[in-house]
Motif scaffolding. Structure first.
Motif, PDB file in Angstrom:
ATOM      1  N   PHE A 124       0.828  -1.199   0.000  1.00  0.00           N
ATOM      2  CA  PHE A 124       0.000   0.000   0.000  1.00  0.00           C
ATOM      3  C   PHE A 124       0.867   1.256   0.000  1.00  0.00           C
ATOM      4  CE2 PHE A 124      -3.302  -2.918   1.395  1.00  0.00           C
ATOM      5  CZ  PHE A 124      -4.428  -2.425   0.754  1.00  0.00           C
ATOM      6  N   ILE A 125       2.184   1.074   0.058  1.00  0.00           N
ATOM      7  CA  ILE A 125       3.121   2.189   0.021  1.00  0.00           C
ATOM      8  C   ILE A 125       3.665   2.314  -1.394  1.00  0.00           C
ATOM      9  CG2 ILE A 125       5.259   3.137   0.950  1.00  0.00           C
ATOM     10  CD1 ILE A 125       3.005   3.028   2.958  1.00  0.00           C
ATOM     11  N   CYS A 126       3.695   3.544  -1.902  1.00  0.00           N
ATOM     12  CA  CYS A 126       4.218   3.763  -3.250  1.00  0.00           C
ATOM     13  C   CYS A 126       5.047   5.028  -3.277  1.00  0.00           C
ATOM     14  CB  CYS A 126       3.086   3.829  -4.276  1.00  0.00           C
ATOM     15  SG  CYS A 126       2.066   5.314  -4.194  1.00  0.00           S
ATOM     16  N   LEU A 127       5.861   5.143  -4.304  1.00  0.00           N
ATOM     17  CA  LEU A 127       6.698   6.310  -4.546  1.00  0.00           C
ATOM     18  C   LEU A 127       6.166   7.019  -5.773  1.00  0.00           C
ATOM     19  CD1 LEU A 127       9.312   8.018  -4.117  1.00  0.00           C
ATOM     20  CD2 LEU A 127      10.495   6.327  -5.544  1.00  0.00           C
ATOM     21  N   ALA A 128       5.804   8.293  -5.640  1.00  0.00           N
ATOM     22  CA  ALA A 128       5.242   9.071  -6.741  1.00  0.00           C
ATOM     23  C   ALA A 128       6.172  10.224  -7.078  1.00  0.00           C
ATOM     24  CB  ALA A 128       3.852   9.598  -6.380  1.00  0.00           C
ATOM     25  N   CYS A 129       6.365  10.458  -8.368  1.00  0.00           N
ATOM     26  CA  CYS A 129       7.181  11.573  -8.859  1.00  0.00           C
ATOM     27  C   CYS A 129       6.269  12.543  -9.594  1.00  0.00           C
ATOM     28  CB  CYS A 129       8.279  11.073  -9.793  1.00  0.00           C
ATOM     29  SG  CYS A 129       9.444   9.942  -9.002  1.00  0.00           S
ATOM     30  N   PRO A 130       5.784  13.598  -8.916  1.00  0.00           N
ATOM     31  CA  PRO A 130       4.850  14.534  -9.551  1.00  0.00           C
ATOM     32  C   PRO A 130       5.521  15.389 -10.615  1.00  0.00           C
ATOM     33  CG  PRO A 130       4.674  14.595  -7.160  1.00  0.00           C
ATOM     34  CD  PRO A 130       5.927  13.844  -7.500  1.00  0.00           C
ATOM     35  N   LEU A 131       4.666  16.095 -11.358  1.00  0.00           N
ATOM     36  CA  LEU A 131       5.149  16.904 -12.476  1.00  0.00           C
ATOM     37  C   LEU A 131       5.954  18.103 -12.007  1.00  0.00           C
ATOM     38  CD1 LEU A 131       5.151  17.645 -15.505  1.00  0.00           C
ATOM     39  CD2 LEU A 131       2.957  18.770 -15.136  1.00  0.00           C
ATOM     40  N   SER A 132       5.498  18.788 -10.971  1.00  0.00           N
ATOM     41  CA  SER A 132       6.150  20.039 -10.570  1.00  0.00           C
ATOM     42  C   SER A 132       6.315  20.131  -9.057  1.00  0.00           C
ATOM     43  CB  SER A 132       5.344  21.238 -11.079  1.00  0.00           C
ATOM     44  OG  SER A 132       4.012  21.175 -10.601  1.00  0.00           O
ATOM     45  N   PHE A 174       9.897  24.396 -10.708  1.00  0.00           N
ATOM     46  CA  PHE A 174      10.561  23.173 -10.253  1.00  0.00           C
ATOM     47  C   PHE A 174      10.728  22.234 -11.430  1.00  0.00           C
ATOM     48  CE2 PHE A 174      10.789  18.950  -8.435  1.00  0.00           C
ATOM     49  CZ  PHE A 174      11.676  19.140  -7.391  1.00  0.00           C
ATOM     50  N   SER A 175      11.907  21.634 -11.525  1.00  0.00           N
ATOM     51  CA  SER A 175      12.154  20.660 -12.581  1.00  0.00           C
ATOM     52  C   SER A 175      11.696  19.284 -12.106  1.00  0.00           C
ATOM     53  CB  SER A 175      13.644  20.605 -12.931  1.00  0.00           C
ATOM     54  OG  SER A 175      14.082  21.864 -13.412  1.00  0.00           O
ATOM     55  N   PRO A 176      11.063  18.503 -12.963  1.00  0.00           N
ATOM     56  CA  PRO A 176      10.650  17.148 -12.551  1.00  0.00           C
ATOM     57  C   PRO A 176      11.855  16.334 -12.088  1.00  0.00           C
ATOM     58  CG  PRO A 176       9.618  17.770 -14.616  1.00  0.00           C
ATOM     59  CD  PRO A 176      10.626  18.829 -14.321  1.00  0.00           C
ATOM     60  N   THR A 177      11.672  15.611 -11.013  1.00  0.00           N
ATOM     61  CA  THR A 177      12.757  14.858 -10.391  1.00  0.00           C
ATOM     62  C   THR A 177      12.490  13.370 -10.530  1.00  0.00           C
ATOM     63  OG1 THR A 177      13.053  16.652  -8.803  1.00  0.00           O
ATOM     64  CG2 THR A 177      14.088  14.556  -8.285  1.00  0.00           C
ATOM     65  N   ALA A 178      13.532  12.603 -10.829  1.00  0.00           N
ATOM     66  CA  ALA A 178      13.415  11.153 -10.975  1.00  0.00           C
ATOM     67  C   ALA A 178      13.769  10.490  -9.655  1.00  0.00           C
ATOM     68  CB  ALA A 178      14.341  10.663 -12.077  1.00  0.00           C
ATOM     69  N   ALA A 179      13.105   9.373  -9.361  1.00  0.00           N
ATOM     70  CA  ALA A 179      13.364   8.632  -8.135  1.00  0.00           C
ATOM     71  C   ALA A 179      12.947   7.186  -8.326  1.00  0.00           C
ATOM     72  CB  ALA A 179      12.617   9.255  -6.947  1.00  0.00           C
ATOM     73  N   CYS A 180      13.559   6.282  -7.550  1.00  0.00           N
ATOM     74  CA  CYS A 180      13.178   4.873  -7.609  1.00  0.00           C
ATOM     75  C   CYS A 180      13.605   4.177  -6.321  1.00  0.00           C
ATOM     76  CB  CYS A 180      13.799   4.174  -8.822  1.00  0.00           C
ATOM     77  SG  CYS A 180      15.582   3.945  -8.713  1.00  0.00           S
ATOM     78  N   PHE A 181      12.915   3.084  -6.000  1.00  0.00           N
ATOM     79  CA  PHE A 181      13.312   2.227  -4.884  1.00  0.00           C
ATOM     80  C   PHE A 181      14.510   1.377  -5.295  1.00  0.00           C
ATOM     81  CE2 PHE A 181       8.771   2.725  -3.613  1.00  0.00           C
ATOM     82  CZ  PHE A 181       8.965   3.133  -2.297  1.00  0.00           C
ATOM     83  N   ASN A 182      15.266   0.923  -4.299  1.00  0.00           N
ATOM     84  CA  ASN A 182      16.236  -0.122  -4.590  1.00  0.00           C
ATOM     85  C   ASN A 182      15.507  -1.467  -4.626  1.00  0.00           C
ATOM     86  OD1 ASN A 182      15.709  -0.386  -1.870  1.00  0.00           O
ATOM     87  ND2 ASN A 182      17.823  -0.740  -1.273  1.00  0.00           N
ATOM     88  N   LYS A 183      16.229  -2.572  -4.728  1.00  0.00           N
ATOM     89  CA  LYS A 183      15.606  -3.862  -4.993  1.00  0.00           C
ATOM     90  C   LYS A 183      14.594  -4.266  -3.931  1.00  0.00           C
ATOM     91  CE  LYS A 183      16.633  -8.734  -5.885  1.00  0.00           C
ATOM     92  NZ  LYS A 183      15.648  -8.828  -6.959  1.00  0.00           N
ATOM     93  N   TYR A 184      14.906  -4.040  -2.679  1.00  0.00           N
ATOM     94  CA  TYR A 184      14.010  -4.467  -1.599  1.00  0.00           C
ATOM     95  C   TYR A 184      13.270  -3.302  -0.940  1.00  0.00           C
ATOM     96  CZ  TYR A 184      16.016  -9.084  -2.095  1.00  0.00           C
ATOM     97  OH  TYR A 184      16.404 -10.305  -2.609  1.00  0.00           O
ATOM     98  N   GLY A 185      13.435  -2.094  -1.441  1.00  0.00           N
ATOM     99  CA  GLY A 185      12.610  -0.981  -1.019  1.00  0.00           C
ATOM    100  C   GLY A 185      12.975  -0.333   0.296  1.00  0.00           C
ATOM    101  N   VAL A 190      17.236   9.265  -5.392  1.00  0.00           N
ATOM    102  CA  VAL A 190      16.614  10.435  -6.006  1.00  0.00           C
ATOM    103  C   VAL A 190      17.664  11.170  -6.826  1.00  0.00           C
ATOM    104  CG1 VAL A 190      15.442  12.635  -5.599  1.00  0.00           C
ATOM    105  CG2 VAL A 190      14.939  10.670  -4.140  1.00  0.00           C
ATOM    106  N   GLY A 191      17.328  11.456  -8.082  1.00  0.00           N
ATOM    107  CA  GLY A 191      18.186  12.273  -8.925  1.00  0.00           C
ATOM    108  C   GLY A 191      17.595  13.658  -9.076  1.00  0.00           C
ATOM    109  N   ASN A 192      18.323  14.702  -8.718  1.00  0.00           N
ATOM    110  CA  ASN A 192      17.767  16.049  -8.701  1.00  0.00           C
ATOM    111  C   ASN A 192      18.248  16.873  -9.890  1.00  0.00           C
ATOM    112  OD1 ASN A 192      20.399  16.764  -8.088  1.00  0.00           O
ATOM    113  ND2 ASN A 192      19.972  17.160  -5.917  1.00  0.00           N
ATOM    114  N   SER A 193      17.834  18.141  -9.909  1.00  0.00           N
ATOM    115  CA  SER A 193      18.165  19.045 -11.015  1.00  0.00           C
ATOM    116  C   SER A 193      19.582  19.582 -10.930  1.00  0.00           C
ATOM    117  CB  SER A 193      17.178  20.209 -11.038  1.00  0.00           C
ATOM    118  OG  SER A 193      17.216  20.906  -9.798  1.00  0.00           O
ATOM    119  N   LYS A 194      20.301  19.324  -9.827  1.00  0.00           N
ATOM    120  CA  LYS A 194      21.684  19.766  -9.685  1.00  0.00           C
ATOM    121  C   LYS A 194      22.680  18.725 -10.186  1.00  0.00           C
ATOM    122  CE  LYS A 194      20.648  22.447  -5.521  1.00  0.00           C
ATOM    123  NZ  LYS A 194      20.979  22.648  -4.076  1.00  0.00           N
TER     124      LYS A 194
END
Length: 554
Positions: A124-132, A174-185, A190-194
């Motif tokens: 029920f837990i998720c990671l969301a990367c919004p537009l702005s 704000f620039s869209p930021t990419a993010a992801c879990f590792n294998k086991y969460g 997080v990759g940022n605009s810098k």
């Protein structure tokens, strides 16, 4: 296709378009963990689940509350759930087996990407990367959201920094930021605009390590390989970078705590960078030095041996494939349609791409038949050759010269229950509860009843045809051929129904007079037997069944 018998000399990457899938306008795709089901989000808010083995639609998930385009789809670890994000700022969790909606929440911003927690079978837990706005952890049960920091200065606030774009008057703040879990969460990358990769403990919302990227360009994509050993980043400097994960797949937080104690002499950003240097190590860089193109939807192959990415140029459907050593091995050129999403099959050398028109193309290997691989003594001929048999080729072989059969103990028990782990999977922790296929519900056939004359293509004409000979006949003949109607209807030329009932005996006699000549045959002067065949009167275009004609003609 069996993975163990793939010819290694031909390469384990796709080469040609095998076929395509079509259902509405599809926008994004995702395989389940075994590659047996393919989920595709559509522009009308629906989610289609394809059975990838049969290429048929196994399930269609549709929410009446959502009519906006789907931006991302994500499978749970065991495949029982699917998380769908849409352009109307909604996140919807679906039960795949029952096709029912479990939860639906609405965010403040549209989520460009949403990923379920990989460490739970019923997440029920998720990671969301919004537009702005900054990436956030979302609890679908309660609807609570926790914003993640995107820079070291935001460690205590979790507020996204303003954009440093010089065109700030026309650009979003704000620039869209990419993010992801590792294998086991247990960690979020997080990759940022810098141009920095932040390793975050999402439970305590704290930055545990920092890895700077050369050039400092905005990170658009960040993806882990299936086995968790490599991390891929796609930056605005048109370069794809591969990092080797130095942390163990499990208990990564414990290792970070130990590394934090070893660098007590440093403080602040320098301390985080020192820890980050022991978490990720740059492995390879991929770029097109000639065209300097931007990349879209990069990802790993199922075994992590190949890196794939699509061209972001408009009107091009090009897919670039590199090996992990950094060599470009193949460029796949598709139709003149822009590419918007990519996915590599978890097991087989198959790539699935989505075009701007909404079609899903399936790329597979162009296999060459090699019969000598199955029979070493088999000889392949380029052209026909005359075969000359040997003198003793067909002689009987003595029993003593026969090859002895292998000794097999027939009393040994054969285990048909234990499932061996498939080496083709990078994560072979197979679970019996995993959903690999959906039950198919057959549709009933619709039987169409049509009245046709066998052996003839003629059709019954309407009885109100002005040039019909039967309309001029009158009396009983006219009544036999016309549908039950009044004479007034006949005078006014009303529409008639086609003939459907059996003609009367008088009508058959009159019809027999018409077909007298075609029925004369030179078979002892009598009418030959004609079962289940029809005779057509050329003058009236009426089908007369020979079985109904009882008279004999000479």
């Amino acid at each position: 296709m069996n993975a163990p018998i793939i010819d290694p000399l031909q390469g384990d990457f796709p080469e040609v378009i095998e076929e395509y899938l079509e259902h509405g306008v599809m926008k994004c795709i995702a395989f389940n963990r075994r590659g047996t089901l393919l989920a595709a989000g559509c522009s009308d808010g629906g989610c289609i689940i394809w059975d990838f083995e049969t290429r048929g639609i196994a399930m269609e998930l549709r929410d009446r509350e959502c009519a906006a385009a789907i931006t991302s789809v994500c499978w749970s670890k065991l495949g029982h759930r699917i998380l769908v994000s849409a352009a109307d700022k909604s996140l919807t969790l679906w039960d795949v087996v029952n096709g029912e909606k479990i939860k639906r929440i609405t965010l403040q911003q549209t989520a460009l990407q949403a990923r379920l927690h990989p460490g739970s079978s019923t997440p029920f837990i998720c990671l969301a990367c919004p537009l702005s706005s900054a990436p956030m952890i979302v609890d679908l049960n309660t609807g609570c959201t926790t914003v993640l920091p995107v820079s070291v200065s935001d460690m205590g606030t979790g507020v996204a920094p303003p954009s440093r774009n010089k065109f700030s008057d026309v650009s979003p703040p704000f620039s869209p930021t990419a993010a992801c879990f590792n294998k086991y969460g247990d960690l979020v990358y997080v990759g940022n605009s810098k141009g920095e990769i932040l390793i975050i403990d999402h439970n305590n919302i704290g930055v545990r390590a920092l890895v700077p990227i050369s050039g400092g360009a905005v990170i658009k994509n960040i993806v882990f390989s299936r086995n968790g050993q490599y991390l891929l980043t796609n930056s605005n400097d048109r370069t794809i970078r591969i990092y080797e994960n130095l942390l163990p797949l499990k208990d990564g937080l414990q290792i970070l705590d130990d590394l934090n104690k070893t660098v007590d002499e440093l403080d602040g950003v320098e301390k985080l960078k020192a820890i980050g240097s022991k978490c990720l190590a740059l492995f390879r860089e991929f770029q097109d030095s000639i065209t300097k193109m931007h990349w879209k939807a990069p990802c790993f192959s199922g075994d992590g041996e190949w890196v794939i990415s699509g061209s972001a140029s408009k009107g091009e459907h090009k897919i670039y494939i590199w090996d992990r050593a950094g060599h470009l091995v193949k460029i796949l050129e598709g139709p003149k349609e822009a590419l918007i999403d990519l996915a590599w099959h978890p097991v087989h050398p198959i790539v699935v791409s989505v075009s701007l028109t909404g079609l899903v193309y399936i790329w597979a290997k162009d296999y060459t038949e090699n019969w000598s691989a199955f029979a070493p003594d088999f000889k392949e001929l380029e052209e026909n050759e005359e075969y000359v048999e040997r003198e003793d080729e067909f002689d009987l072989i003595l029993e003593t010269e026969k090859v002895k059969e292998s000794d097999v103990n027939e009393d040994d028990e054969v285990d048909i229950v234990t499932v061996e782990k498939d080496s083709a999977f990078s994560d072979s922790d197979m679970s019996q509860e995993e959903l690999c296929f959906l039950p198919a519900v057959p549709c009933p056939d619709v039987h169409e009843q049509q009245d046709k004359c066998l052996g003839s293509s003629s059709k019954l004409v309407d009885s109100n045809h002005s040039g019909s000979p039967l309309s001029e006949e009158g009396g009983q003949n006219g009544q036999a051929m016309n549908h039950e109607s009044s004479p007034g209807e006949e005078d006014t030329g009303g529409t008639r129904m086609k003939r459907k009932r059996k003609p009367s005996e008088k009508g058959l006699e009159l019809q027999a007079e018409k077909v007298r000549r075609p029925l004369k045959m030179k078979t002892s002067g009598k009418l030959s037997k004609m079962k289940s065949k029809s005779v057509v009167d050329q003058d009236t275009s009426i089908c007369v069944f020979a079985d109904d004609v009882s008279d004999e003609y000479r």
